[in-house]
Every structure is written in structure tokens, then in C-alpha cells.
Design an enzyme around this catalytic site. Structure first.
Site, PDB file in Angstrom:
ATOM      1  N   TYR A  29      65.855  63.362  21.844  1.00 48.46           N
ATOM      2  CA  TYR A  29      66.501  63.200  23.149  1.00 48.46           C
ATOM      3  C   TYR A  29      68.020  63.103  22.980  1.00 48.46           C
ATOM      4  CZ  TYR A  29      61.651  62.210  23.792  1.00 48.46           C
ATOM      5  OH  TYR A  29      60.280  62.341  23.763  1.00 48.46           O
ATOM      6  N   GLN A  32      64.723  67.350  24.267  1.00 53.21           N
ATOM      7  CA  GLN A  32      64.563  67.241  25.714  1.00 53.21           C
ATOM      8  C   GLN A  32      65.595  68.159  26.367  1.00 53.21           C
ATOM      9  OE1 GLN A  32      62.957  67.040  28.291  1.00 53.21           O
ATOM     10  NE2 GLN A  32      62.329  64.894  28.173  1.00 53.21           N
ATOM     11  N   GLU A  85      57.956  77.249  26.778  1.00 51.52           N
ATOM     12  CA  GLU A  85      56.885  76.251  26.866  1.00 51.52           C
ATOM     13  C   GLU A  85      56.132  76.502  28.162  1.00 51.52           C
ATOM     14  OE1 GLU A  85      57.542  71.716  26.473  1.00 51.52           O
ATOM     15  OE2 GLU A  85      57.112  72.035  28.598  1.00 51.52           O
ATOM     16  N   HIS A  99      50.809  70.998  21.876  1.00 50.45           N
ATOM     17  CA  HIS A  99      51.358  69.655  21.787  1.00 50.45           C
ATOM     18  C   HIS A  99      50.195  68.708  21.491  1.00 50.45           C
ATOM     19  CE1 HIS A  99      55.204  70.724  24.241  1.00 50.45           C
ATOM     20  NE2 HIS A  99      54.985  71.540  23.231  1.00 50.45           N
ATOM     21  N   GLY A 128      53.564  60.868  23.734  1.00 50.95           N
ATOM     22  CA  GLY A 128      53.030  61.015  25.091  1.00 50.95           C
ATOM     23  C   GLY A 128      53.577  59.916  25.983  1.00 50.95           C
TER      24      GLY A 128
HETATM   25  P1  FAD Z   1      58.253  58.442  19.688  1.00 46.98           P
HETATM   26  O1  FAD Z   1      58.951  59.241  18.665  1.00 46.98           O
HETATM   27  O2  FAD Z   1      57.089  57.636  19.251  1.00 46.98           O
HETATM   28  O3  FAD Z   1      59.356  57.464  20.337  1.00 46.98           O
HETATM   29  C1  FAD Z   1      59.055  56.715  21.509  1.00 46.98           C
HETATM   30  C2  FAD Z   1      60.022  55.534  21.621  1.00 46.98           C
HETATM   31  O4  FAD Z   1      59.711  54.560  20.625  1.00 46.98           O
HETATM   32  C3  FAD Z   1      61.478  55.881  21.376  1.00 46.98           C
HETATM   33  O5  FAD Z   1      62.245  55.060  22.209  1.00 46.98           O
HETATM   34  C4  FAD Z   1      61.714  55.538  19.915  1.00 46.98           C
HETATM   35  O6  FAD Z   1      63.075  55.210  19.655  1.00 46.98           O
HETATM   36  C5  FAD Z   1      60.794  54.344  19.747  1.00 46.98           C
HETATM   37  N1  FAD Z   1      60.186  54.211  18.419  1.00 46.98           N
HETATM   38  C6  FAD Z   1      59.717  55.212  17.650  1.00 46.98           C
HETATM   39  N2  FAD Z   1      59.141  54.700  16.533  1.00 46.98           N
HETATM   40  C7  FAD Z   1      59.234  53.354  16.624  1.00 46.98           C
HETATM   41  C8  FAD Z   1      58.800  52.254  15.799  1.00 46.98           C
HETATM   42  N3  FAD Z   1      58.154  52.477  14.657  1.00 46.98           N
HETATM   43  N4  FAD Z   1      59.047  50.984  16.226  1.00 46.98           N
HETATM   44  C9  FAD Z   1      59.703  50.758  17.404  1.00 46.98           C
HETATM   45  N5  FAD Z   1      60.132  51.753  18.213  1.00 46.98           N
HETATM   46  C10 FAD Z   1      59.903  53.030  17.831  1.00 46.98           C
HETATM   47  N6  FAD Z   1      54.516  64.376  26.952  1.00 46.98           N
HETATM   48  C11 FAD Z   1      53.224  64.687  27.188  1.00 46.98           C
HETATM   49  O7  FAD Z   1      52.463  63.836  27.664  1.00 46.98           O
HETATM   50  N7  FAD Z   1      52.741  65.949  26.919  1.00 46.98           N
HETATM   51  C12 FAD Z   1      53.527  66.921  26.375  1.00 46.98           C
HETATM   52  O8  FAD Z   1      53.057  68.037  26.128  1.00 46.98           O
HETATM   53  C13 FAD Z   1      54.906  66.617  26.113  1.00 46.98           C
HETATM   54  N8  FAD Z   1      55.735  67.545  25.582  1.00 46.98           N
HETATM   55  C14 FAD Z   1      57.038  67.199  25.282  1.00 46.98           C
HETATM   56  C15 FAD Z   1      57.878  68.139  24.664  1.00 46.98           C
HETATM   57  C16 FAD Z   1      59.199  67.827  24.365  1.00 46.98           C
HETATM   58  C17 FAD Z   1      60.085  68.846  23.701  1.00 46.98           C
HETATM   59  C18 FAD Z   1      59.713  66.543  24.699  1.00 46.98           C
HETATM   60  C19 FAD Z   1      61.147  66.189  24.401  1.00 46.98           C
HETATM   61  C20 FAD Z   1      58.885  65.594  25.297  1.00 46.98           C
HETATM   62  C21 FAD Z   1      57.550  65.902  25.589  1.00 46.98           C
HETATM   63  N9  FAD Z   1      56.678  64.974  26.170  1.00 46.98           N
HETATM   64  C22 FAD Z   1      55.367  65.294  26.417  1.00 46.98           C
HETATM   65  C23 FAD Z   1      57.166  63.643  26.569  1.00 46.98           C
HETATM   66  C24 FAD Z   1      57.023  62.585  25.425  1.00 46.98           C
HETATM   67  O9  FAD Z   1      55.664  62.383  25.152  1.00 46.98           O
HETATM   68  C25 FAD Z   1      57.677  61.309  25.938  1.00 46.98           C
HETATM   69  O10 FAD Z   1      59.061  61.472  26.035  1.00 46.98           O
HETATM   70  C26 FAD Z   1      57.331  60.022  25.203  1.00 46.98           C
HETATM   71  O11 FAD Z   1      57.802  58.937  26.016  1.00 46.98           O
HETATM   72  C27 FAD Z   1      57.963  59.875  23.817  1.00 46.98           C
HETATM   73  O12 FAD Z   1      57.401  60.708  22.906  1.00 46.98           O
HETATM   74  P2  FAD Z   1      57.985  60.821  21.397  1.00 46.98           P
HETATM   75  O13 FAD Z   1      57.061  61.681  20.646  1.00 46.98           O
HETATM   76  O14 FAD Z   1      59.411  61.184  21.428  1.00 46.98           O
HETATM   77  O15 FAD Z   1      57.796  59.281  20.937  1.00 46.98           O
END
Ligand code: FAD
Length: 319
Positions: free
Chosen positions: A181, A212, A20, A96, A127
């Protein structure tokens, strides 16, 4: 271009090397980034992820006492970098794509640009909150959770676009990755809830998972086992970050909400300088990689954070 899931199938169980990269800070040089990762092409990564960095807000006091809110972006250029990677290295870029900072219409335009460029992979994410805020807030007419964005991309793959009556149109062909995660997303109240929503993202159309970073392989193995129990059958790619400075043993747990094994912390604390810490990080990562390969992890995916020399040393030992 080839889908990540097809790269995995084609590897016939042989672990794949991938990385990445982070777009350079505004004003910096793309050439430096590409030159830096070029030596890693020796290990034939079939794909390279490019992170996306949402807008940030600066608040400037004005003479009349009010505050002016200025939107800025420190690391723009994700799509351009993807295109450069594709053309310079012939490698599939994985941009991303974020919920944060976008309306669904802006997202659709972004995805159409990717489709036009022939980019068929996307890591779909919520994000983090926009700096300096500490909670995530969706843009008006944007999405709050990654699952909603997965659904939009899956709809485009079926030819269903926003506000189009005459659907289906020509479909896109995205292979959709999502984040997960092993040590739980920091906002989730517990692991059960986190697994529930991870499964929901897969049910909405995600094709694979990238984790993660973690420093204790048991966390990954337990995570994969639980996913399989929950009926999540897609490939699960472990994300790896070799420690490279002494400070990181404080910073990484805070930023990424993870735990470092005591042995690793002790080894880093015993280092007299960052050069020694970097070497400890390399050796730790080599052990992690060897064990992951023995357990048939499909891909070893390295968070380079813009530096390649330590990843080179690790890859030389394990691929
Ligand atoms: P989601 O899957 O939406 O989950 C977020 C939280 O909400 C979790 O606690 C989940 O349990 C909860 N949740 C999900 N759906 C629901 C629902 N329907 N109702 C209630 N709760 C719910 N960030 C950046 O800004 N740019 C990047 O390029 C970037 N790259 C990343 C690459 C990887 C491999 C990883 C692991 C993370 C990356 N991140 C990046 C960070 C990521 O954006 C953050 O960790 C963010 O806080 C969560 O993103 P997610 O897509 O996992 O969210």
C-alpha cells in the site's frame, strides 16, 4: 505455466500490460466476463489476476427470538475462472489466495487444486474482514497475517506439506505475489510498521509485490524508493484504476483508504455526467501510465472491475 517474475525478466524492460478481474455475482454468466475482457487480449497480457471473495454472514431472526447466522458467498468461482482464462486465452491466471475464511488445511487443498491445474502463480493476501464485521478475525486454525500464508506456500515449494512425516514430497512451484500500500495499509499505525511487515512477507518467500491503486505517481515512486532502502529488491507492480463514475471520488478513498489529488477531484466535480467523468478518468490514467513507463515500472496492472472499454482506450495510447 510461466512465473510472473519470469514474464517480467523476459520483457527486457518493456512494460507489460496486465489486468485483474472479479468473479461475477453468483448466478451471472462467466461468458460475459470472458467476452468482456477478450478485446484486451490485443495488448497481450501475459497474466490475469482473479480476485477471491470470502464468505459473508447474513443474520436471520428466527420465530423463537434467536438469530440464525447464514454463511453465503456472493462471488464464488475463482478457481474455475482461472482455468477458463488459461484455456480460452492461453494466459497465466493469478488466483488470489486468502487467509480469511480458511483453515490452513483448507488452504493446502486449495493450493493443491491450483498445482494440479498447472497454475504456478498466486497472489497471497490476508483478505478483508468478513461482512458485516469491521475487524479481521482468522478462522480457527487459520492465519491472521498474509506472511503466515506466504510461509505455507513457500514450504509447499520445498515439498513440505502439513501433517506429513515423510517430507519432502513433490514440491509445488508457486511464484508468490503479495499486496502493498503506497499510502499505507489502513490498520498499520505508521509507514515504518507497514514496511517492516512488508519486508517480513518478502523474507518469508514472496517473489513480487502488487500495489493498491494510487492516483498520484509520486506515492508509487516514493514507495518503491523506500522499499529499495529497506532491502526489498523484488519487482513492484503498480496497480491502476481509472476513475469511471463521479461517485467514485467519494467511494474510492473510503473503501481503499487512499487520497485523490485535488486536480483530479476538481476535474471530476466539473463533469456533468458519468460519461464525462469516465473520459477524465481515462485521460488521467494515460498520463499516469506514460510517467510510470518513463520510470521503468515493470508492469501496468489495471483493476478492470468488470469493465474493459476504458482500459482499451488507455492501453491503445500507451502500449
Ligand atoms: P497483511 O500483509 O497481513 O497486512 C495486514 C495488516 O497487518 C497491515 O496493516 C500490516 O502492516 C499488519 N501486519 C502484517 N503482519 C503483521 C504481524 N505479524 N503482526 C502485526 N501486524 C502485522 N481482498 C480480498 O478479500 N480478495 C482479493 O482478491 C483481494 N485482492 C487484493 C489485491 C491487491 C493488489 C491488494 C492491494 C489488495 C487486495 N485485497 C483483496 C485486499 C486485502 O485483502 C486487504 O487490504 C487486507 O486488509 C490486507 O491484506 P494483506 O495481504 O496486505 O495483509
Amino acid at each position: 505455466m510461466t512465473k510472473i517474475t519470469d514474464h517480467i525478466k523476459a520483457s527486457n524492460g518493456k512494460p507489460i500490460f496486465s489486468i485483474e478481474v472479479i468473479p461475477p455475482i453468483k448466478g451471472d454468466n462467466l461468458k460475459n466476463l470472458l467476452d468482456n475482457i477478450e478485446p484486451l487480449m490485443e495488448f497481450k497480457p501475459p497474466f490475469i489476476d482473479v480476485t477471491y471473495h470470502r464468505e459473508e454472514y447474513i443474520e436471520r431472526p428466527l420465530p423463537d427470538g434467536t438469530i440464525q447466522k447464514i454463511v453465503t458467498r456472493k462471488r464464488p468461482g475463482t478457481v474455475g475462472i482461472c482455468s477458463a482464462i488459461m484455456h480460452r486465452f492461453g494466459v497465466d491466471p493469478v488466483p488470489h489466495v486468502l487467509c480469511g475464511g480458511f483453515t490452513r488445511e483448507e488452504t493446502e487443498d486449495f493450493l493443491i487444486d491450483l498445482h494440479y491445474l498447472g497454475i504456478d502463480n498466486a497472489l497471497v493476501l490476508r483478505g478483508d474482514p468478513a461482512k458485516p464485521f469491521s475487524t479481521f478475525k482468522a478462522k480457527e486454525n487459520g492465519y491472521t497475517y498474509a506472511s503466515e500464508l506466504v510461509e505455507q506456500v513457500a514450504n509447499m515449494n520445498r515439498g513440505i506439506y502439513l501433517h506429513e512425516e515423510d517430507t519432502p514430497l513433490a514440491p509445488s512451484n508457486f511464484c508468490i505475489g503479495v499486496a502493498a500500500y503506497p499510502e499505507k495499509h489502513f490498520e498499520a499505525a505508521n509507514h515504518d510498521i507497514d514496511f517492516h511487515y512488508l519486508k517480513y512477507k518478502i523474507d518469508k518467500g514472496a517473489d513480487y509485490i502488487v500495489t493498491q491503486m494510487f492516483f498520484d505517481n509520486k506515492k508509487y515512486f516514493d514507495f518503491v524508493e523506500r522499499c529499495r532502502q529497506e532491502g526489498i529488491t523484488v519487482p513492484i507492480i503498480p496497480g491502476l484504476k481509472p476513475i469511471s463514475t463521479r461517485k467514485q471520488i467519494q467511494i474510492l478513498p473510503k473503501i481503499f483508504h487512499l487520497h485523490l489529488p485535488d486536480d483530479l477531484v476538481k476535474a471530476i466535480e466539473a463533469c456533468e455526467n458519468d460519461q464525462q467523468a469516465r473520459q477524465v478518468g481515462i485521460e488521467w490514467s494515460i498520463q499516469q501510465c506514460r510517467e510510470l513507463i518513463a520510470h521503468e515500472a515493470p508492469v501496468l496492472h489495471f483493476y478492470t472491475m468488470g469493465k474493459a472499454d476504458n482500459i482499451m482506450k488507455i492501453a491503445r495510447e500507451v502500449f
